[in-house]
Design an enzyme around this catalytic site. Structure first.
Site, PDB file in Angstrom:
ATOM      1  N   CYS A   1      -0.503   4.091   2.177  1.00  0.00           N
ATOM      2  CA  CYS A   1      -0.292   3.944   3.622  1.00  0.00           C
ATOM      3  C   CYS A   1       1.183   4.154   3.976  1.00  0.00           C
ATOM      4  O   CYS A   1       1.498   4.804   4.974  1.00  0.00           O
ATOM      5  CB  CYS A   1      -0.692   2.550   4.107  1.00  0.00           C
ATOM      6  SG  CYS A   1      -2.135   1.865   3.302  1.00  0.00           S
ATOM      7  N   ASP A   2       2.094   3.573   3.187  1.00  0.00           N
ATOM      8  CA  ASP A   2       3.504   3.514   3.604  1.00  0.00           C
ATOM      9  C   ASP A   2       4.430   4.472   2.860  1.00  0.00           C
ATOM     10  O   ASP A   2       5.582   4.648   3.260  1.00  0.00           O
ATOM     11  CB  ASP A   2       4.030   2.072   3.415  1.00  0.00           C
ATOM     12  CG  ASP A   2       3.270   1.093   4.289  1.00  0.00           C
ATOM     13  OD1 ASP A   2       2.745   1.533   5.331  1.00  0.00           O
ATOM     14  OD2 ASP A   2       3.207  -0.098   3.942  1.00  0.00           O
TER      15      ASP A   2
ATOM     16  N   CYS B   1       0.829  -1.208   0.000  1.00  0.00           N
ATOM     17  CA  CYS B   1       0.000   0.000   0.000  1.00  0.00           C
ATOM     18  C   CYS B   1       0.865   1.261   0.000  1.00  0.00           C
ATOM     19  O   CYS B   1       1.383   1.667   1.046  1.00  0.00           O
ATOM     20  CB  CYS B   1      -0.922  -0.015   1.218  1.00  0.00           C
ATOM     21  SG  CYS B   1      -1.922   1.476   1.321  1.00  0.00           S
TER      22      CYS B   1
END
Ligand SMILES: Cc1cc2nc3c(=O)[nH]c(=O)nc-3n(C[C@H](O)[C@H](O)[C@H](O)COP(=O)(O)OP(=O)(O)OC[C@H]3O[C@@H](n4cnc5c(N)ncnc54)[C@H](O)[C@@H]3O)c2cc1C
Length: 308
Positions: A141-142, A138
């Site tokens: 997200c990261d 992701c």
């Protein structure tokens, strides 16, 4: 205490939430159960094809869905679903039990399966060990953790292109690693990638191993790139698609297609009366938030027709 409903949406992504909104407005006793509110669209960096929003982050769009669900006082249970059972008919209507991991069982005359899909893995040595240690599924997200690093994105789809573009805003250099001749993302992404100064595409190449001790250090290609099969990376984002989360529906006896998507008709009905499916888990021709929402909405209309 037995908790009985007219309509339970399994899944609280775009399909499940849209369905719950309509079901509630049809005056059905409605519940929505899911692990992650917002689902997969939370990971979309920018959504630019949802009518009414020229450009909005997936997270913000799903926040608007959540606000809508809340405004209608729809009951939502955040838990994982352990199993779905068909019980003997009740009052001449189908009857189902939905078992959750920590909050017990819920019962309903109709259910919508909108459990989305699960990320496809590369299935190469090192991937499992280094997931969370530089290997991610992701970018949204990261991505921020990879500021000024050299990262790779595996895949050639719209999602992979979006991931690469997002990462190019943080990382020093982004390599898109794709197994075929030319990435298959929408043309608009091609030009954005060409215009980005720090994205390079490595075509016709597969990763056969991910190497690292505490963190990812390098990947091994199936052929040489710039004279070597070893390629140093500080992050690797795997974006090679996903497969439907249809196992629990299959156990219930719901019919699947060759790719394990749930077969639905134009009324979002499955082969089992009272069981509907919508969104990425279903065999519809498009896997987008708006098409999933539409299939979910049709499912709640079908449930309403069955129950009235
Ligand atoms: C990076 C990226 C960018 C994208 N960009 C766009 C875009 O720009 N426009 C667009 O329209 N679409 C986009 N998509 C596609 C879009 O996200 C999906 O089509 C959409 O989210 C599908 O919705 P869904 O409700 O079917 O499934 P999901 O959103 O995946 O929701 C599934 C729900 O089921 C729940 N669930 C699954 N298993 C269980 C379980 N065992 N127990 C309990 N709950 C469970 C999940 O927690 C979640 O709530 C993008 C996708 C990605 C990955």
């Amino acid at each position: 205490m037995t908790q009985e409903y007219d309509f339970i949406s399994l899944g609280i992504g775009s399909a499940g939430m849209a369905a719950a909104i309509y079901a509630k407005r049809f005056n059905l006793k409605t519940l929505a159960i899911g692990q992650e509110s917002g689902g997969l669209l939370n990971e979309a960096y920018k959504v630019e094809n949802y009518p009414g929003f020229t450009s909005i982050s997936g997270l913000d769009l799903m926040m608007k869905f959540r606000e809508h669900v809340k405004a209608l006082d729809i009951e939502v249970v955040e838990d994982s679903i352990k199993g779905i059972k068909k019980l003997p008919d009740k009052d001449g209507k189908p009857f189902f039990e939905v078992e959750t991991t920590s909050k017990g069982s819920y019962f309903s005359k109709t259910i919508l399966v909108a459990l989305g899909s699960e990320r496809r893995k590369l299935k190469v040595p090192g991937e499992a060990k280094l997931t969370g240690k530089g290997v991610s599924f992701c970018a949204t997200c990261d991505g921020p953790f990879f500021k000024d690093k050299i990262v790779g994105v595996v895949g050639g789809s719209d999602s992979a292109a979006q991931a690469a573009l997002l990462l190019s805003e943080y990382a020093k250099k982004v390599y898109i690693i794709y197994r075929k001749e030319k990435i298959r993302a929408e043309p608009i992404y091609h030009s954005r990638i060409e215009n980005a100064k720090n994205i390079t595409i490595i075509n016709n190449t597969n990763i056969v191993e991910i190497v690292g001790d505490k963190m990812i250090e390098k990947v091994i290609f199936d052929q040489e790139y710039n004279g070597s099969r070893e390629f140093a990376l500080e992050g690797l984002f795997v974006s090679i698609g996903s497969g439907p989360n249809s196992e629990k529906a299959a156990q219930l006896g719901v019919e699947l297609d060759g790719q394990r998507h749930i077969k639905i008709n134009r009324l979002s009905e499955t082969n089992i009366p009272g069981v509907y499916a919508a969104g990425d888990i279903a065999d519809g021709p498009m896997k987008q938030a708006i098409t999933g929402a539409a299939e979910g909405v049709i499912a709640s209309q079908s449930a309403f027709e069955l129950l009235k």
